[in-house]
Enzyme design. Structure first.
Site, PDB file in Angstrom:
ATOM      1  N   GLY A  11     -38.848  14.276   5.718  1.00  0.00           N
ATOM      2  CA  GLY A  11     -37.984  13.086   5.595  1.00  0.00           C
ATOM      3  C   GLY A  11     -36.566  13.517   5.276  1.00  0.00           C
ATOM      4  N   THR A  13     -33.859  13.489   6.933  1.00  0.00           N
ATOM      5  CA  THR A  13     -32.680  12.800   7.475  1.00  0.00           C
ATOM      6  C   THR A  13     -32.279  11.602   6.613  1.00  0.00           C
ATOM      7  OG1 THR A  13     -34.177  11.621   8.935  1.00  0.00           O
ATOM      8  CG2 THR A  13     -32.991  13.473   9.898  1.00  0.00           C
ATOM      9  N   ARG A  45     -37.761  13.826  12.847  1.00  0.00           N
ATOM     10  CA  ARG A  45     -38.207  13.482  14.197  1.00  0.00           C
ATOM     11  C   ARG A  45     -37.043  13.429  15.188  1.00  0.00           C
ATOM     12  NH1 ARG A  45     -42.742   9.049  15.113  1.00  0.00           N
ATOM     13  NH2 ARG A  45     -42.112   8.451  13.027  1.00  0.00           N
ATOM     14  N   GLU A 209     -26.069  -1.577 -12.422  1.00  0.00           N
ATOM     15  CA  GLU A 209     -25.384  -0.887 -11.323  1.00  0.00           C
ATOM     16  C   GLU A 209     -24.354  -1.833 -10.720  1.00  0.00           C
ATOM     17  OE1 GLU A 209     -27.880   1.897  -8.890  1.00  0.00           O
ATOM     18  OE2 GLU A 209     -29.402   0.440  -9.448  1.00  0.00           O
ATOM     19  N   HIS A 233     -38.110   4.554 -14.083  1.00  0.00           N
ATOM     20  CA  HIS A 233     -37.080   4.994 -15.030  1.00  0.00           C
ATOM     21  C   HIS A 233     -37.146   4.267 -16.377  1.00  0.00           C
ATOM     22  CE1 HIS A 233     -35.861   6.706 -11.349  1.00  0.00           C
ATOM     23  NE2 HIS A 233     -35.057   5.764 -10.920  1.00  0.00           N
ATOM     24  N   LYS A 323     -21.373   0.158 -13.560  1.00  0.00           N
ATOM     25  CA  LYS A 323     -22.492   1.097 -13.608  1.00  0.00           C
ATOM     26  C   LYS A 323     -22.632   1.533 -15.056  1.00  0.00           C
ATOM     27  CE  LYS A 323     -25.284   4.507 -12.335  1.00  0.00           C
ATOM     28  NZ  LYS A 323     -26.595   4.269 -11.790  1.00  0.00           N
TER      29      LYS A 323
HETATM   30  C1  BG6 Z   1     -33.192   5.252  -7.855  1.00  0.00           C
HETATM   31  C2  BG6 Z   1     -33.338   3.890  -7.251  1.00  0.00           C
HETATM   32  O1  BG6 Z   1     -34.438   5.729  -8.294  1.00  0.00           O
HETATM   33  O2  BG6 Z   1     -32.308   5.196  -8.954  1.00  0.00           O
HETATM   34  C3  BG6 Z   1     -31.981   3.328  -6.851  1.00  0.00           C
HETATM   35  O3  BG6 Z   1     -34.185   3.963  -6.123  1.00  0.00           O
HETATM   36  C4  BG6 Z   1     -31.026   3.376  -8.001  1.00  0.00           C
HETATM   37  O4  BG6 Z   1     -32.109   2.016  -6.357  1.00  0.00           O
HETATM   38  C5  BG6 Z   1     -30.980   4.757  -8.611  1.00  0.00           C
HETATM   39  O5  BG6 Z   1     -29.733   3.033  -7.521  1.00  0.00           O
HETATM   40  C6  BG6 Z   1     -30.168   4.786  -9.885  1.00  0.00           C
HETATM   41  O6  BG6 Z   1     -30.064   6.098 -10.301  1.00  0.00           O
HETATM   42  P1  BG6 Z   1     -28.792   6.616 -11.057  1.00  0.00           P
HETATM   43  O7  BG6 Z   1     -29.063   8.058 -11.284  1.00  0.00           O
HETATM   44  O8  BG6 Z   1     -27.602   6.364 -10.176  1.00  0.00           O
HETATM   45  O9  BG6 Z   1     -28.711   5.817 -12.325  1.00  0.00           O
END
Ligand code: BG6
Length: 455
Positions: A11, A13, A45, A209, A233, A323
């Protein structure tokens, strides 16, 4: 030339390889953390040459890639990873450059629906032999879609590989401050003695975010915030914050304690808020009447003697004001404080994960000078502002640990199993989606339900 490290990416790409894996490998290589004789096979692929592949990756990456270096390390192999007959292509290449001591990593940067077929093909084509600890197989999150699918993937993996060969990624565990949680808790007497429900008032775990789904519609619309962020997370953070003292700091003992937390979770269905950002339905690839949540908030409880009765507020969402990932541990007022009629704050410990890593401690203090006034002050330790300007990214740490066969920062099956069990419970309580433009639309609802602000 024989290689010391071979990393094969399935995977390859996708955006993860462009945005995280290739930059991490580049940095590790330049810092000489991984062997000089390292080879990367990128499988896909699409009918690319290595040069075209790397240019494509460069376009998807957040920052320009070091194409000169990567063109020496990477070989693109055009194959269909779902067809076992194509595996000779990659096996022959690997066999020609490996020796007995070569560390071989197989990284599945693909959706969980492809884990079974690709794992079977890897095993059937003898790319990985069960029990060979020089060969490891790495699974990107999400590990499954719910408890049932995760279980069936896992049972299947154990037919083909030894648990010691399996690495399940949760990249938050590679983040500096997440690694630091246990140090803050267990190596500081001032926290060790107060880390329980008699002194902690509540805990907030926040991952906001500002970006939207960044072109990941295919994945995200199936997943949503609960599966994408909370199951992995936020659950990991919660277990590190709430766990009891482990028997030792060896990986298995720490995981045993984390799992106990996950087995003792409950959540308050009335507090649940699901939201979807305005404009989500206009994103390319999103179904026009999608009900996928891009925001989630709820109150949870950890029903252990240490934390029973302490509310844990969990919140994550996309397209919010900024963020910011952080944990706020709020302590009870002092008994003296209650007697005084002064505008005092409660003590708070901030564990800051993003955008800058650090620790903050909110205290009450007298305003300096000829006054009796009080003020709230924050003692702050900002890691990047101090000596460590060049902090490593989570994927650097995790890839490095894979090359060295260190499993502490990877999730064990029972952690995943219990967090899916919890998410499945929450999923049963579908709520009306709140359309939001910013936190200002959400925070009043949160305050109404809990009396707490998450801004
Ligand atoms: C990923 C998610 O696991 O973590 C994303 O799939 C998310 O949707 C990202 O944006 C956030 O990670 P970080 O390291 O930017 O806080």
């Amino acid at each position: 030339m024989k290689q010391d490290l071979i990393l094969t990416i399935f995977g390859s790409t996708g955006d993860l390889t462009a945005r995280k894996l290739l930059p991490a490998i580049t940095k590790l290589y330049k810092q000489k953390k991984i062997p000089n004789r390292t080879m990367i096979y990128a499988l896909g692929r699409r009918d690319y040459t290595t040069e075209v592949y790397l240019n494509q990756m460069n376009e998807q990456a957040f920052k320009p890639l070091d194409l000169k270096l990567l063109s020496r390390l990477v070989t693109y192999v055009n194959m269909d990873i779902t067809k076992v007959s194509d595996y000779d292509l990659i096996k022959n290449q690997i066999d020609s450059v490996k020796q007995e001591s070569t560390r071989q990593l197989f990284y599945l940067a693909i959706g969980p629906d492809l884990f079974p077929i690709v794992s079977k093909n890897i095993s059937d084509s003898d790319l990985v032999e069960i029990g060979n600890l020089n060969q490891s197989i790495i699974f990107e999150k999400p590990f499954g879609y719910d408890l049932a699918s995760a279980k069936s993937i896992n049972e299947m993996l154990w037919n083909y590989f030894d648990e010691k060969q399996i690495y399940r990624i949760d990249h938050y565990l590679g983040k500096e401050m997440i690694q630091n949680i246990m140090m803050v808790r267990f190596a500081n007497r001032i926290f060790e003695d107060v880390w329980h429900n008699r002194t902690i008032k509540n805990v907030k775990i926040i991952a906001k975010e500002d970006e939207g789904i960044l072109g990941r519609a295919g994945y995200y619309d199936q997943s949503g915030a609960l599966r994408d962020m909370v199951q992995s997370h936020l659950m990991q953070i919660m277990s590190l914050i709430a766990m009891d003292v482990p028997l030792s700091y060896f990986s298995e003992d720490v995981k045993d304690e984390k799992v106990k937390v996950l087995h003792h979770l409950s959540f308050d269905a009335d507090s649940l808020i699901l939201g979807q950002y305005q404009g989500y339905l206009d994103e390319k690839g999103i179904h026009e009447d999608s009900k996928t949540e891009t925001f989630v908030f709820f109150k949870a409880s950890v029903n252990t003697p240490r934390f029973k009765g302490v509310p844990f507020y969990l919140m994550t969402g996309k397209k919010l004001d900024k963020k910011e990932s952080l944990i706020i541990v709020e302590f009870e007022e002092t008994s003296e404080q209650r007697k005084w009629n002064l505008p005092l704050s409660t003590n708070k410990l901030y564990i800051k994960i993003a955008p800058v890593d650090g620790v903050g401690l909110v205290l009450n203090s007298k305003v300096p000078g000829l006054t009796d006034d009080v003020e709230t002050v924050e003692l702050e330790y900002c890691i990047a502002c101090n000596s460590y300007k060049n902090l490593s990214e989570a994927y650097e740490k995790l890839l490095l640990d894979c090359t060295q066969n260190h499993k502490t920062l990877f999730t064990r099956w029972d952690e995943i199993e219990s967090s899916w069990h919890f998410i499945d419970q929450i999923k049963k309580h579908q709520k009306t989606l709140v359309q939001y433009a910013s936190m200002d639309d959400l925070d009043p609802l949160i305050r109404e339900k809990t009396g707490e602000s998450m801004q």
